[in-house]
Design a protein around this motif. Structure first.
Motif, PDB file in Angstrom:
ATOM      1  N   THR A 227       0.845  -1.180   0.000  1.00  0.00           N
ATOM      2  CA  THR A 227       0.000   0.000   0.000  1.00  0.00           C
ATOM      3  C   THR A 227       0.885   1.236   0.000  1.00  0.00           C
ATOM      4  OG1 THR A 227      -1.849   1.063   1.175  1.00  0.00           O
ATOM      5  CG2 THR A 227      -0.105   0.121   2.525  1.00  0.00           C
ATOM      6  N   HIS A 228       0.280   2.413  -0.108  1.00  0.00           N
ATOM      7  CA  HIS A 228       1.062   3.641  -0.092  1.00  0.00           C
ATOM      8  C   HIS A 228       1.727   3.821   1.264  1.00  0.00           C
ATOM      9  CE1 HIS A 228       1.915   8.015  -0.306  1.00  0.00           C
ATOM     10  NE2 HIS A 228       2.014   7.768  -1.613  1.00  0.00           N
ATOM     11  N   VAL A 229       2.898   4.419   1.249  1.00  0.00           N
ATOM     12  CA  VAL A 229       3.684   4.558   2.472  1.00  0.00           C
ATOM     13  C   VAL A 229       2.913   5.294   3.567  1.00  0.00           C
ATOM     14  CG1 VAL A 229       4.806   6.667   1.625  1.00  0.00           C
ATOM     15  CG2 VAL A 229       5.947   5.278   3.361  1.00  0.00           C
ATOM     16  N   THR A 230       2.062   6.231   3.207  1.00  0.00           N
ATOM     17  CA  THR A 230       1.301   6.947   4.233  1.00  0.00           C
ATOM     18  C   THR A 230       0.297   6.036   4.928  1.00  0.00           C
ATOM     19  OG1 THR A 230      -0.207   7.729   2.494  1.00  0.00           O
ATOM     20  CG2 THR A 230       1.576   9.211   3.162  1.00  0.00           C
ATOM     21  N   ASN A 231      -0.269   5.072   4.194  1.00  0.00           N
ATOM     22  CA  ASN A 231      -1.143   4.086   4.824  1.00  0.00           C
ATOM     23  C   ASN A 231      -0.370   3.214   5.794  1.00  0.00           C
ATOM     24  OD1 ASN A 231      -3.378   4.976   3.410  1.00  0.00           O
ATOM     25  ND2 ASN A 231      -3.243   3.393   1.836  1.00  0.00           N
ATOM     26  N   THR A 232       0.836   2.822   5.416  1.00  0.00           N
ATOM     27  CA  THR A 232       1.645   1.994   6.300  1.00  0.00           C
ATOM     28  C   THR A 232       2.021   2.761   7.559  1.00  0.00           C
ATOM     29  OG1 THR A 232       2.533   0.827   4.375  1.00  0.00           O
ATOM     30  CG2 THR A 232       3.712   0.566   6.454  1.00  0.00           C
ATOM     31  N   LEU A 233       2.342   4.036   7.422  1.00  0.00           N
ATOM     32  CA  LEU A 233       2.638   4.855   8.607  1.00  0.00           C
ATOM     33  C   LEU A 233       1.442   4.901   9.554  1.00  0.00           C
ATOM     34  CD1 LEU A 233       4.688   7.831   7.145  1.00  0.00           C
ATOM     35  CD2 LEU A 233       5.384   6.370   9.064  1.00  0.00           C
ATOM     36  N   GLN A 234       0.246   5.070   8.999  1.00  0.00           N
ATOM     37  CA  GLN A 234      -0.943   5.071   9.852  1.00  0.00           C
ATOM     38  C   GLN A 234      -1.147   3.707  10.509  1.00  0.00           C
ATOM     39  OE1 GLN A 234      -4.596   7.068   8.391  1.00  0.00           O
ATOM     40  NE2 GLN A 234      -3.376   7.640   6.588  1.00  0.00           N
ATOM     41  N   ALA A 235      -0.885   2.639   9.760  1.00  0.00           N
ATOM     42  CA  ALA A 235      -1.031   1.300  10.323  1.00  0.00           C
ATOM     43  C   ALA A 235      -0.055   1.091  11.488  1.00  0.00           C
ATOM     44  CB  ALA A 235      -0.815   0.254   9.237  1.00  0.00           C
ATOM     45  N   ILE A 236       1.178   1.562  11.328  1.00  0.00           N
ATOM     46  CA  ILE A 236       2.152   1.464  12.413  1.00  0.00           C
ATOM     47  C   ILE A 236       1.668   2.239  13.635  1.00  0.00           C
ATOM     48  CG2 ILE A 236       4.489   2.142  13.126  1.00  0.00           C
ATOM     49  CD1 ILE A 236       5.408   1.537  10.270  1.00  0.00           C
ATOM     50  N   GLU A 237       1.150   3.435  13.422  1.00  0.00           N
ATOM     51  CA  GLU A 237       0.654   4.254  14.534  1.00  0.00           C
ATOM     52  C   GLU A 237      -0.490   3.572  15.270  1.00  0.00           C
ATOM     53  OE1 GLU A 237      -0.391   7.872  12.600  1.00  0.00           O
ATOM     54  OE2 GLU A 237       1.698   8.537  12.330  1.00  0.00           O
ATOM     55  N   ARG A 238      -1.256   2.721  14.559  1.00  0.00           N
ATOM     56  CA  ARG A 238      -2.391   2.029  15.173  1.00  0.00           C
ATOM     57  C   ARG A 238      -1.997   0.650  15.715  1.00  0.00           C
ATOM     58  NH1 ARG A 238      -7.411   3.328  10.941  1.00  0.00           N
ATOM     59  NH2 ARG A 238      -6.868   5.529  10.568  1.00  0.00           N
ATOM     60  N   GLY A 239      -0.708   0.334  15.682  1.00  0.00           N
ATOM     61  CA  GLY A 239      -0.238  -0.908  16.291  1.00  0.00           C
ATOM     62  C   GLY A 239      -0.225  -2.119  15.393  1.00  0.00           C
ATOM     63  N   ILE A 261       5.158  11.091  -2.752  1.00  0.00           N
ATOM     64  CA  ILE A 261       6.238  10.856  -1.793  1.00  0.00           C
ATOM     65  C   ILE A 261       7.386  11.819  -2.042  1.00  0.00           C
ATOM     66  CG2 ILE A 261       5.697   8.402  -1.549  1.00  0.00           C
ATOM     67  CD1 ILE A 261       8.214   7.867  -3.323  1.00  0.00           C
ATOM     68  N   ASN A 262       8.292  11.876  -1.067  1.00  0.00           N
ATOM     69  CA  ASN A 262       9.588  12.528  -1.218  1.00  0.00           C
ATOM     70  C   ASN A 262      10.571  11.822  -0.291  1.00  0.00           C
ATOM     71  OD1 ASN A 262       9.128  13.588   1.415  1.00  0.00           O
ATOM     72  ND2 ASN A 262       8.153  15.406   0.548  1.00  0.00           N
ATOM     73  N   LEU A 263      11.810  12.245  -0.316  1.00  0.00           N
ATOM     74  CA  LEU A 263      12.832  11.563   0.465  1.00  0.00           C
ATOM     75  C   LEU A 263      12.570  11.674   1.957  1.00  0.00           C
ATOM     76  CD1 LEU A 263      16.052  12.595  -1.517  1.00  0.00           C
ATOM     77  CD2 LEU A 263      14.684  10.506  -1.758  1.00  0.00           C
ATOM     78  N   ALA A 264      12.080  12.796   2.410  1.00  0.00           N
ATOM     79  CA  ALA A 264      11.803  12.981   3.835  1.00  0.00           C
ATOM     80  C   ALA A 264      10.721  12.016   4.316  1.00  0.00           C
ATOM     81  CB  ALA A 264      11.399  14.422   4.109  1.00  0.00           C
ATOM     82  N   LEU A 265       9.680  11.806   3.505  1.00  0.00           N
ATOM     83  CA  LEU A 265       8.608  10.880   3.885  1.00  0.00           C
ATOM     84  C   LEU A 265       9.137   9.454   3.971  1.00  0.00           C
ATOM     85  CD1 LEU A 265       5.623  10.332   4.482  1.00  0.00           C
ATOM     86  CD2 LEU A 265       5.232  10.220   2.006  1.00  0.00           C
ATOM     87  N   LEU A 266       9.985   9.051   3.026  1.00  0.00           N
ATOM     88  CA  LEU A 266      10.562   7.708   3.075  1.00  0.00           C
ATOM     89  C   LEU A 266      11.436   7.537   4.317  1.00  0.00           C
ATOM     90  CD1 LEU A 266      11.514   7.181  -0.682  1.00  0.00           C
ATOM     91  CD2 LEU A 266       9.530   6.269   0.538  1.00  0.00           C
ATOM     92  N   ALA A 267      12.179   8.570   4.677  1.00  0.00           N
ATOM     93  CA  ALA A 267      13.005   8.497   5.887  1.00  0.00           C
ATOM     94  C   ALA A 267      12.141   8.347   7.134  1.00  0.00           C
ATOM     95  CB  ALA A 267      13.884   9.742   5.987  1.00  0.00           C
ATOM     96  N   GLU A 268      11.028   9.064   7.169  1.00  0.00           N
ATOM     97  CA  GLU A 268      10.106   8.947   8.303  1.00  0.00           C
ATOM     98  C   GLU A 268       9.545   7.531   8.408  1.00  0.00           C
ATOM     99  OE1 GLU A 268       5.755  10.732   9.769  1.00  0.00           O
ATOM    100  OE2 GLU A 268       6.758  11.569   7.998  1.00  0.00           O
ATOM    101  N   ALA A 269       9.183   6.953   7.274  1.00  0.00           N
ATOM    102  CA  ALA A 269       8.621   5.602   7.276  1.00  0.00           C
ATOM    103  C   ALA A 269       9.658   4.572   7.721  1.00  0.00           C
ATOM    104  CB  ALA A 269       8.096   5.260   5.882  1.00  0.00           C
ATOM    105  N   ARG A 270      10.878   4.724   7.253  1.00  0.00           N
ATOM    106  CA  ARG A 270      11.923   3.779   7.673  1.00  0.00           C
ATOM    107  C   ARG A 270      12.152   3.860   9.173  1.00  0.00           C
ATOM    108  NH1 ARG A 270      17.780   3.573   8.097  1.00  0.00           N
ATOM    109  NH2 ARG A 270      18.436   1.406   7.709  1.00  0.00           N
ATOM    110  N   ALA A 271      12.201   5.061   9.695  1.00  0.00           N
ATOM    111  CA  ALA A 271      12.411   5.215  11.138  1.00  0.00           C
ATOM    112  C   ALA A 271      11.273   4.567  11.920  1.00  0.00           C
ATOM    113  CB  ALA A 271      12.528   6.696  11.486  1.00  0.00           C
ATOM    114  N   ALA A 272      10.043   4.716  11.436  1.00  0.00           N
ATOM    115  CA  ALA A 272       8.904   4.112  12.120  1.00  0.00           C
ATOM    116  C   ALA A 272       8.992   2.590  12.108  1.00  0.00           C
ATOM    117  CB  ALA A 272       7.605   4.572  11.462  1.00  0.00           C
ATOM    118  N   ALA A 273       9.372   2.013  10.964  1.00  0.00           N
ATOM    119  CA  ALA A 273       9.497   0.558  10.880  1.00  0.00           C
ATOM    120  C   ALA A 273      10.630   0.043  11.761  1.00  0.00           C
ATOM    121  CB  ALA A 273       9.716   0.142   9.430  1.00  0.00           C
TER     122      ALA A 273
END
Length: 469
Positions: A227-239, A261-273
């Motif tokens: 899915t789109h990276v923003t969906n995955t970020l929300q999924a991580i936030e919801r546990g 997307i941009n590079l900053a968003l990808l960096a945020e997603a990697r940090a969350a994972a």
């Protein structure tokens, strides 16, 4: 800007800048013709290749194909360039670099050390001078290992993404495909689903389903919902139990903007994972499960977004690998024939593109796989895919797709099946990832030491299929 010239007979060909030279030197493909950047004749293409062979590699550090001030991917490429790693080949031309890559001096250790010093444009340039066998030989010497719950990319290994897509995301249908794939030894790279219904609640349901299967059976693999990276970020936030973060990426800022997307968003997603600490296998630096990203690419995406800056599609594709390299992914693959015949017209063009993509990514130090595929309106068939599958297996491809019957009934395209993966492993003497192979043998699914399915199913799996134990 420097103009480039080369004469063939009485005709002198002029190429106004490096981007034009690269485009004219590219092997024929429909996407470059659509963009109006392709050579007008085979003679012009040869002239461009000869002129390109004389270009110093250093030139790519001083003449940006996509303007530095306009594009964050260009800034990433140039600002992160490792001059010390580049030094062994810094005096070479593109043609000299080709000769060096094919020499015995360019062994696996030398290529691994060189990778941070090579820019995508250098890799794309040298690939344009190479025959298919050159691309295979050089790529085979590049060994790129990544780890999460298993180890991907070891020599003599070929992993698979088990792709259990379903047109309605039906749990029973997905489970049947997962079981089918596991019985054939697929799934060591990832069990990855493209959701038919792409929203956060559905993504979470699929993630929880895959996590339950992996946890219950102790499978040394990882899951991903594409899915789109923003969906995955929300999924991580919801546990949600997220193993890998997926995203399609491109080789220019404009292409990535079209993906949202941009590079900053990808960096945020990697940090969350990374914060979830779900990986098991330690890397060479003693860190556990640091490869948490999964990227897909494809020649033609920049032209589709009108964000190619007048460059050829293969060069822009190689630039996407700089984006991937920045985030230390577990997996990267080119979905080589998926965009359609507007960009890769027939089987010959798809085969060539697949070999180019694999070579360039491996040279840049990426764990490269390939979705060996085509759409039904392309001038290609499954025999063409058999050819590319075999060539990529020889070239040391990290992973391929595994789909029931090679027909994705949700995305409506043709790719490789569980049986195709077995064929490639058997004919080339390849094996699954070691942790996954040990699990297959321990569960009684594969014959010990043979890397092939057991003659009879063990009782728990026979029961699942409704067969007698």
């Amino acid at each position: 800007m420097t103009a480039y010239r080369h004469a063939i007979g009485v005709t002198t060909y002029r190429f106004d800048d490096l981007a034009t030279l690269m485009a004219r030197a590219s092997p024929e493909r429909s996407g470059d013709q659509l963009a109006g950047v392709a050579a007008g004749s085979a003679q012009e293409r040869v002239a461009a290749q000869r002129a390109l062979a004389e270009v110093p590699l250093q030139r790519f550090l001083h003449e940006a194909l996509v303007p530095y001030e306009d594009d964050e991917v260009t800034r990433l490429i140039l600002d992160s360039h490792d001059a010390a790693a580049f030094e062994p080949v810094a005096s070479l031309t593109v043609g000299g670099f080709r000769d060096w890559l094919l020499s015995d001096a360019a062994d696996s250790a030398a290529l691994a050390a060189l990778a941070p010093g090579i820019t995508p444009e250098m890799a794309a340039a040298v690939s344009k001078l190479m025959r298919n066998q050159d691309l295979i030989l050089a790529a085979r010497k590049c060994h790129v290992r990544t780890r999460f719950r298993g180890t991907i990319g070891l020599p003599g290994r070929l992993s698979t993404r088990l792709q259990p897509n379903h047109p309605t995301d039906d749990a029973a249908g997905i489970a049947a495909s997962v079981l089918d794939g596991l019985l054939y030894g697929s799934g060591d790279a990832v069990i990855g689903i493209n959701p038919a219904t792409d929203n956060v609640p559905q993504v979470m349901r699929l993630l929880e389903m895959l996590d339950a299967v992996i946890s219950r059976h102790g499978i040394p693999t990882q899951s991903c919902v594409l899915t789109h990276v923003t969906n995955t970020l929300q999924a991580i936030e919801r546990g949600a139990p997220v193993d890998l973060v997926f995203q399609s990426i491109g080789g220019t800022e404009g292409t990535n903007s079209s993906f949202g997307i941009n590079l900053a968003l990808l960096a945020e997603a990697r940090a969350a994972a990374l914060s979830l600490e779900r990986g098991h296998v330690f890397d060479d630096d003693g860190q556990r499960g640091r490869n948490v990203m999964y990227f897909e690419t494809g020649q033609g995406s920049a032209l589709s977004a009108n964000a190619h800056h007048g460059c050829d599609q293969q060069t822009i594709e190689a630039r996407a690998y700089a984006v991937a390299r920045r985030f230390s992914p577990l997996l990267v693959n080119s979905v080589v024939g998926f965009i359609g015949p507007e960009y890769l017209y027939d089987g010959k063009q798809i085969v060539r593109a697949g070999l180019e993509d694999h070579f360039c990514a491996k040279l840049l130090g990426l764990p490269m796989g390939c979705d060996i595929c085509y759409t039904n309106h392309a001038e290609a068939d499954q025999n063409d895919m058999d050819v590319l599958l075999t060539l990529l297996g020889v070239a040391g491809c990290s992973f391929i797709m595994g789909i029931p019957g090679s027909d994705d009934v949700m995305l409506n395209y043709q790719t490789t099946s569980f049986h195709d993966a077995l064929y490639a492993r058997r004919v080339l003497g390849l094996r699954p990832a070691p942790e996954f192979e040990q699990w297959l043998e321990r569960m009684g699914l594969f014959q010990p030491g043979l890397a092939r399915p057991a003659e009879m199913l063990p009782a728990p799996f026979a029961a699942l299929l409704g067969a007698a134990p």
